[in-house]
Design a protein around this motif. Structure first.
Motif, mmCIF file in Angstrom:
data_model
loop_
_atom_site.group_PDB
_atom_site.id
_atom_site.type_symbol
_atom_site.label_atom_id
_atom_site.label_comp_id
_atom_site.label_asym_id
_atom_site.label_seq_id
_atom_site.Cartn_x
_atom_site.Cartn_y
_atom_site.Cartn_z
ATOM 1 N N GLN A 54 0.806 -1.214 0.103
ATOM 2 C CA GLN A 54 -0.003 -0.044 -0.067
ATOM 3 C C GLN A 54 0.732 1.311 0.074
ATOM 4 O OE1 GLN A 54 -3.890 -0.736 2.642
ATOM 5 N NE2 GLN A 54 -1.941 -1.547 3.704
ATOM 6 N N VAL A 55 0.144 2.369 -0.581
ATOM 7 C CA VAL A 55 0.904 3.557 -0.542
ATOM 8 C C VAL A 55 0.238 4.126 0.859
ATOM 9 C CG1 VAL A 55 1.075 5.918 -1.516
ATOM 10 C CG2 VAL A 55 1.101 3.681 -3.037
ATOM 11 N N HIS A 56 1.399 4.651 1.522
ATOM 12 C CA HIS A 56 0.896 5.328 2.758
ATOM 13 C C HIS A 56 1.110 6.735 2.769
ATOM 14 C CE1 HIS A 56 1.018 1.052 4.644
ATOM 15 N NE2 HIS A 56 -0.498 1.743 4.930
ATOM 16 N N GLY A 57 0.394 7.725 3.445
ATOM 17 C CA GLY A 57 0.823 9.030 3.616
ATOM 18 C C GLY A 57 0.414 9.900 2.593
ATOM 19 N N PHE A 58 -0.381 9.403 1.421
ATOM 20 C CA PHE A 58 -0.594 10.068 0.329
ATOM 21 C C PHE A 58 -1.645 10.941 0.601
ATOM 22 C CE2 PHE A 58 -2.810 10.845 -3.793
ATOM 23 C CZ PHE A 58 -1.521 11.416 -4.451
ATOM 24 N N HIS A 59 -1.787 12.212 0.838
ATOM 25 C CA HIS A 59 -2.922 13.280 0.853
ATOM 26 C C HIS A 59 -3.389 13.756 -0.389
ATOM 27 C CE1 HIS A 59 -2.226 12.776 5.019
ATOM 28 N NE2 HIS A 59 -1.041 12.886 4.952
ATOM 29 N N ALA A 60 -4.454 13.168 -0.914
ATOM 30 C CA ALA A 60 -4.912 13.544 -2.364
ATOM 31 C C ALA A 60 -5.078 15.448 -2.559
ATOM 32 C CB ALA A 60 -6.100 12.954 -2.747
ATOM 33 N N LYS A 61 -5.593 15.771 -1.510
ATOM 34 C CA LYS A 61 -6.140 17.284 -1.862
ATOM 35 C C LYS A 61 -4.693 18.039 -1.739
ATOM 36 C CE LYS A 61 -10.702 17.282 0.262
ATOM 37 N NZ LYS A 61 -11.423 17.620 1.286
ATOM 38 N N GLU A 62 -3.712 17.611 -1.104
ATOM 39 C CA GLU A 62 -2.469 18.469 -1.016
ATOM 40 C C GLU A 62 -1.746 18.082 -2.323
ATOM 41 O OE1 GLU A 62 -0.107 17.544 2.330
ATOM 42 O OE2 GLU A 62 -1.842 18.081 3.722
ATOM 43 N N ARG A 63 -1.826 17.087 -2.743
ATOM 44 C CA ARG A 63 -1.074 16.578 -3.955
ATOM 45 C C ARG A 63 -1.553 17.022 -5.417
ATOM 46 N NH1 ARG A 63 3.086 12.781 -2.448
ATOM 47 N NH2 ARG A 63 4.101 12.923 -4.615
ATOM 48 N N VAL A 64 -2.882 16.924 -5.511
ATOM 49 C CA VAL A 64 -3.611 17.406 -6.752
ATOM 50 C C VAL A 64 -4.692 18.520 -6.721
ATOM 51 C CG1 VAL A 64 -3.260 14.662 -7.340
ATOM 52 C CG2 VAL A 64 -5.597 15.603 -6.587
ATOM 53 N N GLY A 65 -5.052 19.056 -5.289
ATOM 54 C CA GLY A 65 -5.830 19.927 -5.209
ATOM 55 C C GLY A 65 -7.165 19.655 -4.939
ATOM 56 N N SER A 66 -8.094 20.349 -4.234
ATOM 57 C CA SER A 66 -9.075 19.579 -3.559
ATOM 58 C C SER A 66 -10.363 19.517 -4.703
ATOM 59 C CB SER A 66 -9.794 20.703 -2.412
ATOM 60 O OG SER A 66 -10.346 21.903 -2.859
ATOM 61 N N ARG A 67 -10.427 20.200 -5.641
ATOM 62 C CA ARG A 67 -11.202 20.199 -6.529
ATOM 63 C C ARG A 67 -11.227 18.854 -7.583
ATOM 64 N NH1 ARG A 67 -10.945 25.938 -8.156
ATOM 65 N NH2 ARG A 67 -12.707 26.781 -6.800
ATOM 66 N N VAL A 68 -9.783 18.662 -7.897
ATOM 67 C CA VAL A 68 -9.600 17.436 -8.582
ATOM 68 C C VAL A 68 -9.777 16.228 -7.749
ATOM 69 C CG1 VAL A 68 -7.684 16.390 -9.727
ATOM 70 C CG2 VAL A 68 -8.111 18.628 -10.273
ATOM 71 N N ALA A 69 -9.613 16.490 -6.527
ATOM 72 C CA ALA A 69 -9.566 15.131 -5.669
ATOM 73 C C ALA A 69 -10.886 14.685 -5.358
ATOM 74 C CB ALA A 69 -9.206 15.901 -4.237
ATOM 75 N N VAL A 70 -11.808 15.522 -5.417
ATOM 76 C CA VAL A 70 -13.453 15.225 -5.509
ATOM 77 C C VAL A 70 -14.002 14.606 -6.640
ATOM 78 C CG1 VAL A 70 -13.976 16.803 -3.450
ATOM 79 C CG2 VAL A 70 -14.554 17.409 -5.950
ATOM 80 N N GLN A 71 -13.234 14.849 -7.872
ATOM 81 C CA GLN A 71 -13.571 14.259 -8.938
ATOM 82 C C GLN A 71 -13.184 12.794 -9.461
ATOM 83 O OE1 GLN A 71 -12.748 17.080 -11.802
ATOM 84 N NE2 GLN A 71 -13.578 18.963 -10.879
ATOM 85 N N THR A 72 -12.170 12.545 -8.603
ATOM 86 C CA THR A 72 -11.317 11.532 -9.459
ATOM 87 C C THR A 72 -11.034 10.266 -8.179
ATOM 88 O OG1 THR A 72 -9.314 12.741 -8.349
ATOM 89 C CG2 THR A 72 -9.726 13.001 -10.628
ATOM 90 N N ASP A 73 -10.870 9.230 -8.705
ATOM 91 C CA ASP A 73 -10.416 8.074 -8.187
ATOM 92 C C ASP A 73 -8.964 7.943 -7.501
ATOM 93 O OD1 ASP A 73 -11.153 4.864 -7.387
ATOM 94 O OD2 ASP A 73 -9.206 4.650 -8.258
ATOM 95 N N LEU A 74 -8.743 7.315 -6.601
ATOM 96 C CA LEU A 74 -7.167 7.386 -6.124
ATOM 97 C C LEU A 74 -6.005 6.861 -7.361
ATOM 98 C CD1 LEU A 74 -5.403 7.529 -3.941
ATOM 99 C CD2 LEU A 74 -5.928 5.126 -3.132
ATOM 100 N N PHE A 75 -6.543 5.976 -8.283
ATOM 101 C CA PHE A 75 -5.669 5.804 -9.039
ATOM 102 C C PHE A 75 -5.182 6.902 -10.171
ATOM 103 C CE2 PHE A 75 -7.065 4.982 -13.835
ATOM 104 C CZ PHE A 75 -8.229 5.078 -13.690
ATOM 105 N N THR A 76 -6.261 7.880 -10.370
ATOM 106 C CA THR A 76 -6.101 8.967 -11.004
ATOM 107 C C THR A 76 -5.355 10.089 -10.293
ATOM 108 O OG1 THR A 76 -7.727 8.729 -12.485
ATOM 109 C CG2 THR A 76 -7.401 10.945 -12.228
ATOM 110 N N GLN A 77 -5.519 9.967 -9.058
ATOM 111 C CA GLN A 77 -4.600 11.079 -8.143
ATOM 112 C C GLN A 77 -3.059 10.608 -7.827
ATOM 113 O OE1 GLN A 77 -6.975 10.607 -4.353
ATOM 114 N NE2 GLN A 77 -8.799 11.708 -5.441
ATOM 115 N N PHE A 78 -2.799 9.186 -8.048
ATOM 116 C CA PHE A 78 -1.433 8.871 -8.160
ATOM 117 C C PHE A 78 -0.953 9.129 -9.539
ATOM 118 C CE2 PHE A 78 -2.243 4.653 -5.274
ATOM 119 C CZ PHE A 78 -2.146 5.470 -4.143
#
Lengths: 426, 87
Positions: A52-76
């Motif tokens: 597993q990938v630990h400590g990945f904060h989607a909102k910080e990494r991709v922005g909160s707008r994109v985070a709500v629109q996307t699955d984790l595989f896309t955020q990665f």
């Protein structure tokens, strides 16, 4: 245009490191990043271990707008793309938007996002299914979001060939560059460690079913018991060699050869297609087996498939004829992300002159007759690497990467692992 | 139905399409286009589903597609709410 396609940027989100160098240090330290699934309670599932990938904060990494629109595989995929572009030092504004290409692999699509919406459908009714379900579950979601994020309006696509997909994506990216695209983002990510995703993976019958990380994924061992799934992947920036040189880009290596084959029917009695894929990729690269310094194996962890791969390698290279490694023993198999990660490791092996190990398999099966790089990294001048991958259902793919000209090469990164006394020198 | 306010819009828009914490949803963004504010058509569609759920006001997909700005959305919801007989 030279027709030569080079890798100028790397981005990694993987078990053991959510950036490229951290991941590489983990590999060279020989540290296994496999543990009990903590995303949900896995007790009632036959497979309970994963990378597993630990400590990945989607909102910080991709922005909160994109985070709500996307699955984790896309955020990665988005986070790894940002990283790869920054690493390449590529100023997108200098690249015409119709010459920016995206072709990545996906194996599971947005399963976790999809599961959440299906839960809402059953619990609360159709009015509660979010509008973004329409785009988030889709295999091409990462391609689309990366394209939008970086204004990449050139040729875009997604390849679904299970674990072989990322090599096919890189092969396709090379075609696009040769057809006139200036730069391409390629590679692959997957994130299917939710109940729905895991259940779908269990159906193939190849997953390890116990609770001991040390026994969980031991490809090429006689008593191998399947593989461990993982999540994450890698994105690479590829460019035409002349254009990259012109802008003064530092290179990791050249995508010198690529080939894909498909297995014959299982009951045909004919040889599976892996050896042929490797031969074709070497021929495409204009290299002979003797030129290859190390092979990154597919390493299925399924006895019969391991036998097939070992037979292909000994046929091509003679028994014990070439160092073979499977660093994915530390991460699990990442589906669309797996071969992308292997390509990154292969290129970093070229850069640093060290091969990451195959960890914890114990004594390899005697019939394999492979020179496996076991448990400790091996110092080696690495100029030519063969990367192999197989996808469930008959996909085989092979990529040959070669070292860049010294004038354009990345400087080696001294790392704790590589300088450690435990490194085997041969 | 109580008034559909700019605060409601902000809350539902953030819930549907995300949004950075620093963005100020004050009066002066009322006439900016949703696209300028970083919300695409799917975010607006999602917001309309939330409006229906919370305020009982159902907007047709075609109406939603026409909405360009926060002010238009607030006006349409309040106008439609006024038309609905209170039961």
């Amino acid at each position: 245009m030279t027709g030569t396609v080079v890798v100028t940027g790397l981005g990694v989100i993987a078990p053991g490191g959510d950036d490229t160098e951290a991941f590489w240090r983990t590999l060279l330290a020989g540290r296994r990043s496999i543990g009990r699934i903590d995303r949900f309670a896995p007790d009632r599932y036959r497979t309970r271990l994963a990378g597993q990938v630990h400590g990945f904060h989607a909102k910080e990494r991709v922005g909160s707008r994109v985070a709500v629109q996307t699955d984790l595989f896309t955020q990665f995929g988005l986070a790894a793309s940002d990283m790869a572009l920054a690493d390449a030092g590529l100023d997108m504004a200098a690249v015409p938007e119709y010459e920016r290409a995206v072709v990545v692999a996906s194996s599971s699509g947005g399963t976790e996002f999809g599961q959440r919406e299906i839960e809402r459908l059953w619990r609360n009714g159709p009015d509660h299914v979010g509008a973004y379900q329409s785009i988030a579950w889709f295999y091409a979601a990462t391609t689309g979001q990366v394209s939008i994020r970086h204004g990449m309006r050139g040729p875009c696509g997604v390849i679904c060939a299970e674990q072989a997909g990322a090599l096919d994506a890189v092969g396709q990216a090379r075609r696009l560059i040769r057809d006139g695209a200036r730069a391409a983002l390629t590679g692959g990510t997957d994130a299917s460690l939710c109940p729905y995703g895991l259940t779908a993976q269990l159906a193939a019958g190849r997953l390890y079913q116990g609770d001991d990380p040390a026994r969980a994924y031991r490809p090429f061992a006689a008593d191998t018991a399947g593989f461990v799934p993982g999540e994450g992947g890698a994105i690479l920036v590829v460019e035409d060699a002349a254009a990259a040189a012109e802008r003064g880009a530092r290179q990791y290596g050249t995508v010198a050869g690529y080939a894909a084959t498909f297995d014959p029917r299982p009951d045909s009695g004919r040889e599976p297609g892996l050896r042929r894929a490797a031969e074709l990729a070497l021929a495409d690269a204009g290299r002979a087996p003797g030129d290859v310094d190390v092979v990154f194996a597919d390493a299925a962890g399924v006895r019969e498939l391991d036998r097939i791969e070992a037979a292909a390698l000994t046929a091509l290279f003679e028994p014990y004829g070439v160092p073979v490694t499977a660093p994915k023993t530390m991460t699990g198999r990442l589906y669309a992300g797996g071969a992308a990660l292997d390509l990154v490791s292969a290129l970093l092996a070229v850069r640093d002159g060290v091969v990451p190990p195959t960890v914890g398999i114990g004594r390899p099966a005697a019939d394999g007759r492979l020179d496996l790089v076991l448990d400790h990294p091996r110092r080696l001048a690495v100029r030519t690497v063969l990367v192999l991958a197989r996808g469930f259902g008959g996909f085989n793919a092979a990529v040959v990467v070669t070292a860049p000209d010294a004038a354009h090469a990345r400087a080696p990164q001294p790392s704790e692992g590589a300088d450690h006394a435990s490194i085997h020198r041969r | 139905m109580r008034q559909f306010t700019v605060d409601d819009l902000e809350r539902l828009l953030r819930a549907s399409g995300g949004g950075d914490e620093h963005m100020d949803f004050s009066e002066d963004i009322l006439d900016e286009e949703f696209s300028e504010l970083g919300y695409d058509s799917l975010a607006i569609l999602e917001m309309s589903a939330l409006i229906k759920r919370e305020f009982g006001v159902e907007l047709a997909d075609e109406e939603v597609a026409e909405l360009q700005t926060p002010r238009q959305a607030i006006d349409l919801v309040n106008q439609r709410a006024a038309e609905v007989p209170i039961t």
